[in-house]
Write a protein that holds these residues in place. Structure first.
Motif, PDB file in Angstrom:
ATOM      1  N   CYS A 178       0.699  -1.402  -0.015  1.00 29.59           N
ATOM      2  CA  CYS A 178       0.466   0.330  -0.454  1.00 29.59           C
ATOM      3  C   CYS A 178       0.864   1.072  -0.296  1.00 29.59           C
ATOM      4  N   LEU A 179       0.584   1.838  -0.490  1.00 29.82           N
ATOM      5  CA  LEU A 179       1.404   3.517  -1.125  1.00 29.82           C
ATOM      6  C   LEU A 179       1.828   4.617   0.299  1.00 29.82           C
ATOM      7  N   TRP A 180       0.370   4.111   1.435  1.00 37.39           N
ATOM      8  CA  TRP A 180       0.030   4.731   2.483  1.00 37.39           C
ATOM      9  C   TRP A 180       0.645   4.388   3.848  1.00 37.39           C
ATOM     10  N   CYS A 181      -0.141   3.325   3.750  1.00 38.72           N
ATOM     11  CA  CYS A 181       0.767   2.179   5.804  1.00 38.72           C
ATOM     12  C   CYS A 181       1.738   1.650   5.182  1.00 38.72           C
ATOM     13  N   HIS A 182       2.255   0.878   3.597  1.00 38.51           N
ATOM     14  CA  HIS A 182       3.526   0.297   3.319  1.00 38.51           C
ATOM     15  C   HIS A 182       3.146  -1.539   3.569  1.00 38.51           C
ATOM     16  N   GLN A 183       1.692  -1.681   4.135  1.00 38.94           N
ATOM     17  CA  GLN A 183       1.970  -3.215   4.748  1.00 38.94           C
ATOM     18  C   GLN A 183       1.073  -4.139   3.598  1.00 38.94           C
ATOM     19  N   LEU A 184       2.030  -4.989   3.180  1.00 37.43           N
ATOM     20  CA  LEU A 184       1.288  -5.964   1.570  1.00 37.43           C
ATOM     21  C   LEU A 184      -0.326  -6.139   1.545  1.00 37.43           C
ATOM     22  N   THR A 185      -0.200  -6.550   0.736  1.00 41.27           N
ATOM     23  CA  THR A 185      -1.680  -6.930   0.535  1.00 41.27           C
ATOM     24  C   THR A 185      -2.851  -7.449  -0.799  1.00 41.27           C
TER      25      THR A 185
END
Length: 73
Positions: free
Chosen positions: A19-26
């Motif tokens: 994610c470009l905001w939180c950088h978590q993989l999804t």
């Protein structure tokens, strides 16, 4: 004529992206659908939905028209 090979959905569904905001993989499809954001960030940050999200290194989004014109891209 030969039939086109079927799409192996298991490979597509297992792809991940950050994610470009939180950088978590999804899931990659979720990030593309939400213009670079995961579902949770897209819901939390609905007010920024009008902004263009572009990440050249990850190949997410499109270069905005004004930048293409300004830099001759």
């Amino acid at each position: 004529m030969e039939a086109a090979p079927s799409l192996d959905r298991s490979k597509v569904s297992n792809r991940t992206a950050g994610c470009l905001w939180c950088h978590q993989l999804t899931a990659y499809a979720e990030v593309v659908r939400n213009r670079g954001l995961c579902q949770s960030c897209a819901e939390d940050n609905g007010e920024i939905g009008w902004r263009v999200v572009y990440d050249r290194d990850r190949h997410i989004g499109v270069i905005p028209r004004n930048l293409r014109v300004a830099y001759g891209l």
